[in-house]
Design a protein around this motif. Structure first.
Motif, PDB file in Angstrom:
ATOM      1  N   ASP A  30     -23.654  43.570  57.276  1.00 19.94           N
ATOM      2  CA  ASP A  30     -24.032  43.930  55.905  1.00 19.94           C
ATOM      3  C   ASP A  30     -23.046  43.356  54.886  1.00 19.94           C
ATOM      4  OD1 ASP A  30     -26.242  45.419  56.771  1.00 19.94           O
ATOM      5  OD2 ASP A  30     -24.988  47.183  57.130  1.00 19.94           O
ATOM      6  N   GLN A  31     -22.073  42.617  55.357  1.00 20.94           N
ATOM      7  CA  GLN A  31     -21.049  42.088  54.462  1.00 20.94           C
ATOM      8  C   GLN A  31     -21.638  41.031  53.522  1.00 20.94           C
ATOM      9  OE1 GLN A  31     -17.651  39.982  56.261  1.00 20.94           O
ATOM     10  NE2 GLN A  31     -16.348  41.428  55.191  1.00 20.94           N
ATOM     11  N   ILE A  32     -21.249  41.127  52.258  1.00 21.95           N
ATOM     12  CA  ILE A  32     -21.704  40.181  51.234  1.00 21.95           C
ATOM     13  C   ILE A  32     -20.490  39.448  50.678  1.00 21.95           C
ATOM     14  CG2 ILE A  32     -22.770  39.946  48.956  1.00 21.95           C
ATOM     15  CD1 ILE A  32     -24.407  42.444  49.577  1.00 21.95           C
ATOM     16  N   PHE A  33     -20.599  38.137  50.543  1.00 19.70           N
ATOM     17  CA  PHE A  33     -19.523  37.309  50.012  1.00 19.70           C
ATOM     18  C   PHE A  33     -19.864  36.914  48.572  1.00 19.70           C
ATOM     19  CE2 PHE A  33     -19.484  36.839  54.571  1.00 19.70           C
ATOM     20  CZ  PHE A  33     -18.133  36.905  54.901  1.00 19.70           C
ATOM     21  N   VAL A  34     -18.901  37.088  47.692  1.00 19.24           N
ATOM     22  CA  VAL A  34     -19.114  36.804  46.270  1.00 19.24           C
ATOM     23  C   VAL A  34     -18.022  35.865  45.766  1.00 19.24           C
ATOM     24  CG1 VAL A  34     -19.293  37.770  43.946  1.00 19.24           C
ATOM     25  CG2 VAL A  34     -20.172  39.064  45.913  1.00 19.24           C
ATOM     26  N   GLU A  35     -18.423  34.882  44.983  1.00 22.60           N
ATOM     27  CA  GLU A  35     -17.482  33.983  44.323  1.00 22.60           C
ATOM     28  C   GLU A  35     -17.476  34.321  42.841  1.00 22.60           C
ATOM     29  OE1 GLU A  35     -16.920  29.466  45.139  1.00 22.60           O
ATOM     30  OE2 GLU A  35     -18.294  29.630  43.413  1.00 22.60           O
ATOM     31  N   SER A  36     -16.302  34.666  42.320  1.00 23.01           N
ATOM     32  CA  SER A  36     -16.171  35.073  40.917  1.00 23.01           C
ATOM     33  C   SER A  36     -15.411  34.030  40.114  1.00 23.01           C
ATOM     34  CB  SER A  36     -15.431  36.408  40.818  1.00 23.01           C
ATOM     35  OG  SER A  36     -16.195  37.460  41.350  1.00 23.01           O
ATOM     36  N   HIS A  37     -15.926  33.751  38.919  1.00 21.54           N
ATOM     37  CA  HIS A  37     -15.262  32.838  37.988  1.00 21.54           C
ATOM     38  C   HIS A  37     -14.883  33.632  36.732  1.00 21.54           C
ATOM     39  CE1 HIS A  37     -16.419  28.961  39.995  1.00 21.54           C
ATOM     40  NE2 HIS A  37     -17.286  29.795  40.546  1.00 21.54           N
ATOM     41  N   LEU A  38     -13.624  33.613  36.382  1.00 17.10           N
ATOM     42  CA  LEU A  38     -13.131  34.282  35.176  1.00 17.10           C
ATOM     43  C   LEU A  38     -12.583  33.232  34.220  1.00 17.10           C
ATOM     44  CD1 LEU A  38     -11.265  37.423  36.556  1.00 17.10           C
ATOM     45  CD2 LEU A  38     -13.134  37.432  34.896  1.00 17.10           C
ATOM     46  N   THR A  39     -13.079  33.264  32.985  1.00 17.97           N
ATOM     47  CA  THR A  39     -12.669  32.278  31.984  1.00 17.97           C
ATOM     48  C   THR A  39     -12.343  32.973  30.663  1.00 17.97           C
ATOM     49  OG1 THR A  39     -14.161  30.653  32.973  1.00 17.97           O
ATOM     50  CG2 THR A  39     -13.356  30.171  30.764  1.00 17.97           C
ATOM     51  N   PRO A  40     -11.240  32.623  30.023  1.00 18.29           N
ATOM     52  CA  PRO A  40     -10.908  33.232  28.730  1.00 18.29           C
ATOM     53  C   PRO A  40     -11.965  32.903  27.672  1.00 18.29           C
ATOM     54  CG  PRO A  40      -9.032  32.031  29.640  1.00 18.29           C
ATOM     55  CD  PRO A  40     -10.231  31.655  30.460  1.00 18.29           C
ATOM     56  N   LEU A  41     -12.204  33.854  26.758  1.00 15.07           N
ATOM     57  CA  LEU A  41     -13.087  33.628  25.608  1.00 15.07           C
ATOM     58  C   LEU A  41     -12.224  33.495  24.370  1.00 15.07           C
ATOM     59  CD1 LEU A  41     -16.034  36.138  26.162  1.00 15.07           C
ATOM     60  CD2 LEU A  41     -16.136  33.640  26.240  1.00 15.07           C
ATOM     61  N   ASN A  42     -12.498  32.442  23.605  1.00 13.27           N
ATOM     62  CA  ASN A  42     -11.699  32.189  22.392  1.00 13.27           C
ATOM     63  C   ASN A  42     -12.572  32.297  21.142  1.00 13.27           C
ATOM     64  OD1 ASN A  42      -9.209  31.304  23.836  1.00 13.27           O
ATOM     65  ND2 ASN A  42     -10.524  29.625  24.516  1.00 13.27           N
ATOM     66  N   ASP A  43     -11.943  32.743  20.066  1.00 15.07           N
ATOM     67  CA  ASP A  43     -12.650  32.759  18.786  1.00 15.07           C
ATOM     68  C   ASP A  43     -12.530  31.378  18.153  1.00 15.07           C
ATOM     69  OD1 ASP A  43     -10.145  32.498  17.660  1.00 15.07           O
ATOM     70  OD2 ASP A  43      -9.996  34.596  17.027  1.00 15.07           O
ATOM     71  N   PRO A  44     -13.170  31.147  17.003  1.00 16.42           N
ATOM     72  CA  PRO A  44     -13.126  29.817  16.375  1.00 16.42           C
ATOM     73  C   PRO A  44     -11.721  29.307  16.104  1.00 16.42           C
ATOM     74  CG  PRO A  44     -14.869  31.126  15.406  1.00 16.42           C
ATOM     75  CD  PRO A  44     -14.094  32.052  16.291  1.00 16.42           C
ATOM     76  N   ASP A  45     -10.758  30.247  15.969  1.00 11.87           N
ATOM     77  CA  ASP A  45      -9.385  29.827  15.705  1.00 11.87           C
ATOM     78  C   ASP A  45      -8.583  29.574  16.969  1.00 11.87           C
ATOM     79  OD1 ASP A  45      -9.756  30.054  12.933  1.00 11.87           O
ATOM     80  OD2 ASP A  45      -9.391  32.232  13.020  1.00 11.87           O
ATOM     81  N   GLY A  46      -9.241  29.744  18.137  1.00 16.86           N
ATOM     82  CA  GLY A  46      -8.543  29.506  19.388  1.00 16.86           C
ATOM     83  C   GLY A  46      -7.841  30.713  19.959  1.00 16.86           C
ATOM     84  N   ASN A  47      -8.005  31.864  19.330  1.00 16.60           N
ATOM     85  CA  ASN A  47      -7.363  33.070  19.839  1.00 16.60           C
ATOM     86  C   ASN A  47      -8.207  33.679  20.965  1.00 16.60           C
ATOM     87  OD1 ASN A  47      -5.255  33.088  17.799  1.00 16.60           O
ATOM     88  ND2 ASN A  47      -6.877  33.667  16.350  1.00 16.60           N
ATOM     89  N   ILE A  48      -7.546  34.182  21.982  1.00 16.54           N
ATOM     90  CA  ILE A  48      -8.257  34.818  23.099  1.00 16.54           C
ATOM     91  C   ILE A  48      -8.741  36.189  22.660  1.00 16.54           C
ATOM     92  CG2 ILE A  48      -8.049  35.700  25.459  1.00 16.54           C
ATOM     93  CD1 ILE A  48      -5.892  33.602  25.951  1.00 16.54           C
ATOM     94  N   VAL A  49     -10.051  36.384  22.748  1.00 18.72           N
ATOM     95  CA  VAL A  49     -10.634  37.665  22.337  1.00 18.72           C
ATOM     96  C   VAL A  49     -11.254  38.413  23.524  1.00 18.72           C
ATOM     97  CG1 VAL A  49     -11.050  36.903  19.977  1.00 18.72           C
ATOM     98  CG2 VAL A  49     -12.802  36.494  21.742  1.00 18.72           C
ATOM     99  N   GLY A  50     -11.235  37.815  24.683  1.00 21.67           N
ATOM    100  CA  GLY A  50     -11.817  38.471  25.847  1.00 21.67           C
ATOM    101  C   GLY A  50     -11.882  37.507  27.015  1.00 21.67           C
ATOM    102  N   ALA A  51     -12.652  37.883  28.016  1.00 21.89           N
ATOM    103  CA  ALA A  51     -12.808  37.034  29.200  1.00 21.89           C
ATOM    104  C   ALA A  51     -14.263  37.080  29.652  1.00 21.89           C
ATOM    105  CB  ALA A  51     -11.890  37.494  30.328  1.00 21.89           C
ATOM    106  N   PHE A  52     -14.718  35.951  30.167  1.00 22.59           N
ATOM    107  CA  PHE A  52     -16.108  35.835  30.613  1.00 22.59           C
ATOM    108  C   PHE A  52     -16.128  35.755  32.124  1.00 22.59           C
ATOM    109  CE2 PHE A  52     -19.891  33.163  31.491  1.00 22.59           C
ATOM    110  CZ  PHE A  52     -20.863  34.030  30.995  1.00 22.59           C
ATOM    111  N   HIS A  53     -17.019  36.530  32.774  1.00 22.80           N
ATOM    112  CA  HIS A  53     -17.092  36.563  34.229  1.00 22.80           C
ATOM    113  C   HIS A  53     -18.473  36.136  34.710  1.00 22.80           C
ATOM    114  CE1 HIS A  53     -18.186  38.684  38.029  1.00 22.80           C
ATOM    115  NE2 HIS A  53     -17.030  38.181  38.415  1.00 22.80           N
ATOM    116  N   ILE A  54     -18.485  35.259  35.731  1.00 21.27           N
ATOM    117  CA  ILE A  54     -19.728  34.873  36.414  1.00 21.27           C
ATOM    118  C   ILE A  54     -19.532  35.127  37.906  1.00 21.27           C
ATOM    119  CG2 ILE A  54     -21.306  33.000  37.013  1.00 21.27           C
ATOM    120  CD1 ILE A  54     -20.601  31.644  34.416  1.00 21.27           C
ATOM    121  N   GLY A  55     -20.433  35.884  38.488  1.00 26.65           N
ATOM    122  CA  GLY A  55     -20.378  36.155  39.928  1.00 26.65           C
ATOM    123  C   GLY A  55     -21.532  35.480  40.646  1.00 26.65           C
TER     124      GLY A  55
END
Length: 208
Positions: A30-55
């Motif tokens: 029943d084991q499930i394998f997941v690959e996660s991608h985490l990428t910083p989110l930037n505002d128009p000025d280049g400041n990090i305002v969060g992170a985006f995740h894709i599984g």
């Protein structure tokens, strides 16, 4: 521990690092394998305002890799010879048993046609029959009398079958072979002794 590791990855993403992480859920079949991608989110000025995740569920891919590793290991450790050729009969793969039986290394065999080991005893008609069979998509079973690198002769029992690609076209051939020299010699000796005196070697009864 899983939560702490996940939190640490999010923290690193929020600090500007892009990450790829593999993790599992469940156990056994029943084991499930997941690959996660985490990428910083930037505002128009280049400041990090969060992170985006894709599984992405990579369970099927991981299980396929596992099956291929098992198959590769089985072929590499097989006590019988395995040879794979292209459609023209040129060798693309041999396993260690090939070297143990023939004396030729993989490097010496790759790119060659298996006929480089012919003893000259197997009749050309037998090879012609084999090619008609496998080119027609039908596995062939028979025996070859071949020559080792040291010049000694040996008998091989072989099964040769076509390999088809995704379109159904024959692209390769696989040969699974076993050295049957001792068995063949024992059979020939038994057949001889059945009609000859073991001491004089003369016929002891009418043949035929």
């Amino acid at each position: 521990e899983e939560f702490k590791e996940s939190s640490a990855h999010w923290k690193r993403a929020l600090e500007g690092e892009s990450l790829v992480r593999n993790w599992t859920m469940g156990e056994g079949n029943d084991q499930i394998f997941v690959e996660s991608h985490l990428t910083p989110l930037n505002d128009p000025d280049g400041n990090i305002v969060g992170a985006f995740h894709i599984g992405r569920d990579i369970t099927a891919h991981r299980r396929m890799e596992s099956d291929l590793r098992k198959l590769s290991t089985a072929v590499e450790q097989s006590p019988v010879t395995v040879v794979i050729t292209d459609r023209n009969g040129l060798i693309e793969y041999v396993n260690p048993a090939f070297t143990a039986t023939s004396g030729y290394t993989a490097e010496e065999a790759l790119g060659q046609n298996p006929r480089f080991m012919k003893s000259g005893i197997t009749k050309d008609a037998e090879y012609a029959t084999m090619w008609r069979s496998i080119l027609g998509g039908i596995p062939w079973v028979g025996q070859f009398h071949n020559k080792r690198k040291d010049g000694s002769l040996f008998w091989e029992e072989a099964v040769i079958a076509p390999i088809r690609d995704a379109t159904g076209t024959i692209s390769h051939f696989i040969a699974i072979k076993q050295d049957v020299t001792m068995r063949r010699e024992a059979e020939e000796r038994a057949a001889f002794l059945a009609v000859h005196d073991p001491l004089t070697k003369l016929p002891n009864r009418r043949i035929g």
